[in-house]
Design an enzyme around this catalytic site. Structure first.
Site, short mmCIF file in Angstrom:
data_model
loop_
_atom_site.label_atom_id
_atom_site.label_comp_id
_atom_site.label_asym_id
_atom_site.label_seq_id
_atom_site.Cartn_x
_atom_site.Cartn_y
_atom_site.Cartn_z
NE ARG A 102 -76.85 -42.00 -38.97
CZ ARG A 102 -75.37 -41.83 -39.39
NH1 ARG A 102 -76.06 -40.26 -39.04
NH2 ARG A 102 -74.71 -41.94 -39.03
NE ARG A 147 -75.49 -42.44 -44.19
CZ ARG A 147 -74.27 -42.61 -43.24
NH1 ARG A 147 -73.78 -41.79 -42.64
NH2 ARG A 147 -73.64 -43.84 -42.93
CG ASP A 191 -74.26 -38.25 -42.06
OD1 ASP A 191 -73.89 -38.46 -40.64
OD2 ASP A 191 -73.46 -38.58 -42.94
CG ASP A 208 -71.29 -35.77 -41.91
OD1 ASP A 208 -71.24 -36.22 -40.84
OD2 ASP A 208 -70.37 -35.73 -43.37
N1 ROI Z 1 -73.15 -39.89 -50.42
C1 ROI Z 1 -74.04 -38.96 -50.57
N2 ROI Z 1 -74.22 -38.33 -51.91
N3 ROI Z 1 -74.41 -37.69 -49.35
C2 ROI Z 1 -73.83 -37.86 -48.91
O1 ROI Z 1 -74.92 -37.29 -48.03
C3 ROI Z 1 -73.79 -38.62 -47.71
N4 ROI Z 1 -73.28 -39.58 -47.10
C4 ROI Z 1 -73.11 -40.45 -46.52
C5 ROI Z 1 -72.30 -41.57 -47.12
C6 ROI Z 1 -73.04 -42.65 -47.09
C7 ROI Z 1 -70.61 -41.94 -47.66
N5 ROI Z 1 -72.41 -41.02 -48.77
C8 ROI Z 1 -73.18 -40.05 -49.21
O2 ROI Z 1 -72.32 -40.56 -45.19
#
Ligand code: ROI
Length: 169
Positions: A86, A98, A101, A103
């Protein structure tokens, strides 16, 4: 010895074989120091939230029990993101595609707002790709300050999220 705290991690990818990325990330979460993996959701598919000209996302949520404090846990998650390749985009490319991710969605019942970390994760209540997997593994969970999960999901704006058909991968 500190008491392990239940925490929830949102996992997402839409690059470099997202199904493989998400599965590998779930395994990697189990390997974090002072941390135990409790539950993993199914994998979910959703259209991108944000700019539409990017591939669909694969998402999942993991429940862990951790003795790390929130900032230390966040650092570990960022290390895993980096290890997966990443690259943090400059501000102009916010909400772009990405590889991985991770979170930090919830850390116990903690509510905090600092320069580095807001808990619960902002946006948790409006994202079906977080709420659906969360509901799967923790149906009775209450998010501090928000309505019950089921209700949040009913009011959720697009994009919707559906379980990935694992047989097709
Ligand atoms: N959209 C979806 N469907 N799933 C994600 O995990 C995700 N993550 C993000 C952004 C770009 C906001 N859009 C996303 O960070």
């Amino acid at each position: 010895m500190t008491q392990p705290i239940p925490a929830y991690i949102g996992v997402g990818s839409n690059l470099a074989d997202p199904v493989r990325q998400v599965r590998a990330a779930l395994v990697a979460l189990g390997g974090l120091k002072q941390t135990r993996l409790l539950r993993c959701s199914s994998l979910y598919v959703s259209a991108p939230l944000g700019p539409a000209e990017q591939p669909d996302y694969i998402n999942a949520v993991a429940a862990i029990a951790t003795e790390l404090d929130p900032e230390a846990l966040l650092t570990q998650l960022q290390d895993l993101e980096r290890a997966a390749g990443r690259i943090r985009a400059p501000d102009g490319l916010r909400w772009g595609p990405r590889v991985l991710d991770l979170d930090l969605l919830l850390y116990g019942m903690l509510r905090q707002r600092s320069a580095t970390l807001t808990l619960p994760h902002p946006g948790i209540g409006q994202r079906a790709f977080v709420l659906r997997p969360l509901l799967e593994i923790a149906p009775d969970l209450t998010i501090p300050g928000l309505s019950p999960l089921e209700q949040l999901l009913q009011q959720c704006p697009p994009p919707a999220a559906r379980v990935l058909d694992e047989d097709s991968h």
